[in-house]
Design an enzyme around this catalytic site. Structure first.
Site, PDB file in Angstrom:
ATOM      1  N   THR A  21       0.813  -1.213   0.000  1.00 50.13           N
ATOM      2  CA  THR A  21       0.000   0.000   0.000  1.00 50.13           C
ATOM      3  C   THR A  21       0.843   1.257   0.000  1.00 50.13           C
ATOM      4  O   THR A  21       2.031   1.219   0.288  1.00 50.13           O
ATOM      5  CB  THR A  21      -0.952   0.023   1.211  1.00 50.13           C
ATOM      6  OG1 THR A  21      -2.001   0.925   0.950  1.00 50.13           O
ATOM      7  CG2 THR A  21      -0.251   0.403   2.483  1.00 50.13           C
ATOM      8  N   LYS A  53      -8.416   2.025   2.206  1.00 52.58           N
ATOM      9  CA  LYS A  53      -7.451   2.078   3.299  1.00 52.58           C
ATOM     10  C   LYS A  53      -7.414   3.449   3.972  1.00 52.58           C
ATOM     11  O   LYS A  53      -6.634   3.663   4.884  1.00 52.58           O
ATOM     12  CB  LYS A  53      -6.063   1.730   2.771  1.00 52.58           C
ATOM     13  CG  LYS A  53      -6.008   0.365   2.116  1.00 52.58           C
ATOM     14  CD  LYS A  53      -4.693   0.173   1.419  1.00 52.58           C
ATOM     15  CE  LYS A  53      -4.772  -0.950   0.415  1.00 52.58           C
ATOM     16  NZ  LYS A  53      -3.584  -0.999  -0.410  1.00 52.58           N
ATOM     17  N   GLY A  66      -5.402   6.515   7.720  1.00 50.47           N
ATOM     18  CA  GLY A  66      -4.981   5.598   6.669  1.00 50.47           C
ATOM     19  C   GLY A  66      -4.058   4.565   7.286  1.00 50.47           C
ATOM     20  O   GLY A  66      -3.379   4.845   8.275  1.00 50.47           O
ATOM     21  N   SER A 145       4.656   0.740   1.359  1.00 47.81           N
ATOM     22  CA  SER A 145       5.745   0.405   0.446  1.00 47.81           C
ATOM     23  C   SER A 145       6.041   1.508  -0.557  1.00 47.81           C
ATOM     24  O   SER A 145       7.177   1.700  -0.954  1.00 47.81           O
ATOM     25  CB  SER A 145       5.449  -0.904  -0.285  1.00 47.81           C
ATOM     26  OG  SER A 145       4.248  -0.794  -1.015  1.00 47.81           O
TER      27      SER A 145
END
Length: 192
Positions: A21, A53, A66, A145
């Site tokens: 994500t 998210k 988030g 990421s």
């Protein structure tokens, strides 16, 4: 199981840590925007492209959050943060500190694998399982990421005049999606 692989699917020693994500929070001109991509990956396989998210929490929806990491773990943390916000209304920092204390000391919570970014109309924070509650100097947070790619892009774009927090977030998320294989272009945006 290969001992060099973490439960999240990331190799141990991987500096990125969380695969799957990108969450970005941008604060500018009295507005705050949080953006998150929709991709969910298991290893090298994309299993979902439109996960949500980023969401509003709190009794009045005055906090946006988030998460990056394991979904069930993130939802557990969101629920805990909401209960802290009920206990400490309009005190985001205190609610975050109380959650971070629990996260670090509770045996169950310590095992949760997630990071959170949260913001209200005044402040933004990153929360970690190490007990960290971090407020950025420049009003920009990137986790996940692709977080560093989105963060770098947002920091470059924030110097451009007459561009809103939301537009910075959209552009930066597109850049992250173009670079990070664990991030897609299906972006959810929430703003305050």
């Amino acid at each position: 199981m290969d001992s060099s692989i973490h439960a999240s699917g990331a190799p141990f020693g991987d500096p990125i840590g969380w695969h799957g994500t990108t969450i970005l929070c941008v604060r500018r001109d009295g507005k705050v925007t949080m953006a998150g991509d929709g991709q969910v990956s298991m290893g090298q396989t994309i299993v979902k492209g439109n996960a949500r998210k980023v969401r509003r929490i709190g009794a009045d929806g005055g906090v946006i959050s988030g998460f990056a990491g394991a979904t069930a773990d993130a939802f557990t943390l969101l629920e805990r943060l909401e209960s802290k916000l009920e206990r400490y209304p309009n005190q985001l920092e205190r609610a975050c500190v109380e959650l971070a204390k629990d996260w670090r000391t509770d045996r169950y919570l310590r095992r949760l694998e997630a990071l959170m970014a949260v913001a209200d109309k005044d402040r933004s924070f990153t929360l970690t399982g190490n007990g960290d509650v971090l407020e950025p100097d420049d009003g920009v947070i990137g986790i996940g990421s692709g977080g560093n790619y989105a963060l770098a892009a947002a920091r470059a774009l924030i110097s451009v005049p007459d561009i809103s927090a939301e537009e910075i977030a959209r552009r930066a998320m597109q850049i992250a999606a173009d670079i990070c294989v664990y991030t897609n272009g299906n972006v959810i945006i929430e703003s305050l």
